[in-house]
Design a protein around this motif. Structure first.
Motif, PDB file in Angstrom:
ATOM      1  N   GLU A   1       0.845  -1.184   0.000  1.00 37.60           N
ATOM      2  CA  GLU A   1       0.000   0.000   0.000  1.00 37.60           C
ATOM      3  C   GLU A   1       0.884   1.239   0.000  1.00 37.60           C
ATOM      4  N   GLU A   2       0.342   2.341  -0.497  1.00 34.35           N
ATOM      5  CA  GLU A   2       1.078   3.597  -0.497  1.00 34.35           C
ATOM      6  C   GLU A   2       1.197   4.118   0.924  1.00 34.35           C
TER       7      GLU A   2
ATOM      8  N   ASN B   1       6.983   4.567  -3.113  1.00 33.72           N
ATOM      9  CA  ASN B   1       6.308   4.700  -1.820  1.00 33.72           C
ATOM     10  C   ASN B   1       5.323   3.569  -1.565  1.00 33.72           C
ATOM     11  N   LEU B   2       5.509   2.446  -2.260  1.00 38.66           N
ATOM     12  CA  LEU B   2       4.661   1.280  -2.029  1.00 38.66           C
ATOM     13  C   LEU B   2       5.325   0.382  -0.992  1.00 38.66           C
TER      14      LEU B   2
ATOM     15  N   ARG C   1      -1.710  -4.326  -4.867  1.00 41.00           N
ATOM     16  CA  ARG C   1      -2.329  -3.224  -4.122  1.00 41.00           C
ATOM     17  C   ARG C   1      -3.741  -3.655  -3.762  1.00 41.00           C
TER      18      ARG C   1
END
Length: 273
Positions: free
Chosen positions: A159-160, A199-200, A246
């Motif tokens: 997830e971000e 940024n994951l 995601r």
């Protein structure tokens, strides 16, 4: 069909001391059930019925929770309270539970390697119980099982995260296959924001292929002197064998007090609708 799920559960839960001095952090309750039960329910929804737990000293409560309690059940039999055990009885009746101990806390990679004797040579799920996940419309492990069926390689949930939190996670980089699926080409354990490939962030849900055990055996200690699952997954990624997903849903970091409170509030509001 993936049948087995591994639960690394040997950590001390120091962020919740003194509550976790004698109680496993995985037994901290979110309303009416402990964190570990939410994780087992998520794995069971995904079709996994063999639950393998890597525990440590002071973790006997985990084994007792997934067992019968004859005295308690006798006391409440025939009363309205009997129905309160329905959720845990369903798991006990339909799943098998096995346990082994991680004698030293040498990282998540080491915990997973310790579980090899319970898993054998087959793909398996991994759930970190203090990441409490609410999937939409189905649980996150069920979503990931579908991704595994399609790609037949290791799958990691991502997830971000905000830039200021990047240093807390394993971060992946890769090539999008579609909106929610990324072919992983790089991953770094707890990088600075400047050195991160994006940024994951990897969260506590994995489906791993069994060759991960051989890789972990040859993986030297990394960040913090621990054997990092991120380092082993990077080797798989170099062979094109890791997919990042995601997920659809929400994660609560129940390893932190703020995340624990947020999860409690979330489930309380659900229960009062």
């Amino acid at each position: 069909m993936i049948d087995k799920c591994l639960f690394p559960a040997a950590g001390y839960g120091t962020r919740f001391l003194p509550a976790t001095k004698v109680m496993p952090k995985e037994m901290l309750p979110i309303l009416d059930r402990p964190l570990i039960q939410y994780g087992v329910e998520e794995a069971f929804e995904a079709g996994m019925t063999q639950m393998a737990m890597v525990t440590g000293r002071g973790k006997r409560a985990l084994e007792d929770h997934f067992d019968v309690n004859y005295e308690l059940e006798h006391q409440i039999r025939g009363t309205k309270k009997e129905s309160l055990l329905a959720s845990i009885d369903r798991l006990i009746d339909n799943c098998t539970f096995s346990y082994t101990r991680q004698l030293e806390m040498l990282g998540l990679g080491h915990a997973i390697l310790t579980g090899e004797r319970l898993i054998g040579h087959e793909p398996f799920g991994v759930v970190l119980a203090d990441d409490l996940c609410v999937g939409s419309p189905v649980g996150i492990m069920a979503q990931m099982a579908t991704i595994y069926e399609r790609h037949q390689c290791s799958v990691i949930a991502v997830e971000e995260v905000p830039e200021q939190d990047i240093h807390k996670y394993g971060i992946i980089g890769g090539t999008p296959i579609d909106d929610d699926v990324i072919q992983v080409t790089d991953m770094v354990e707890k990088p600075s924001a400047e050195d991160a490939p994006g940024n994951l962030a990897i969260i506590g849900r994995y489906i791993l292929t069994p060759d991960i055990f051989d890789i972990l055996r040859d993986t030297p200690p990394g960040t913090g002197g621990e054997i990092q699952i991120t380092d082993a997954l990077r080797e798989q990624a170099e062979q094109g064998k890791v997919i990042a997903y995601r997920f659809k849903g929400r994660r609560f970091d129940c390893g932190s007090p703020s995340g624990f409170v947020a999860a409690t509030n979330h489930f309380y509001h659900l229960s009062t609708r």
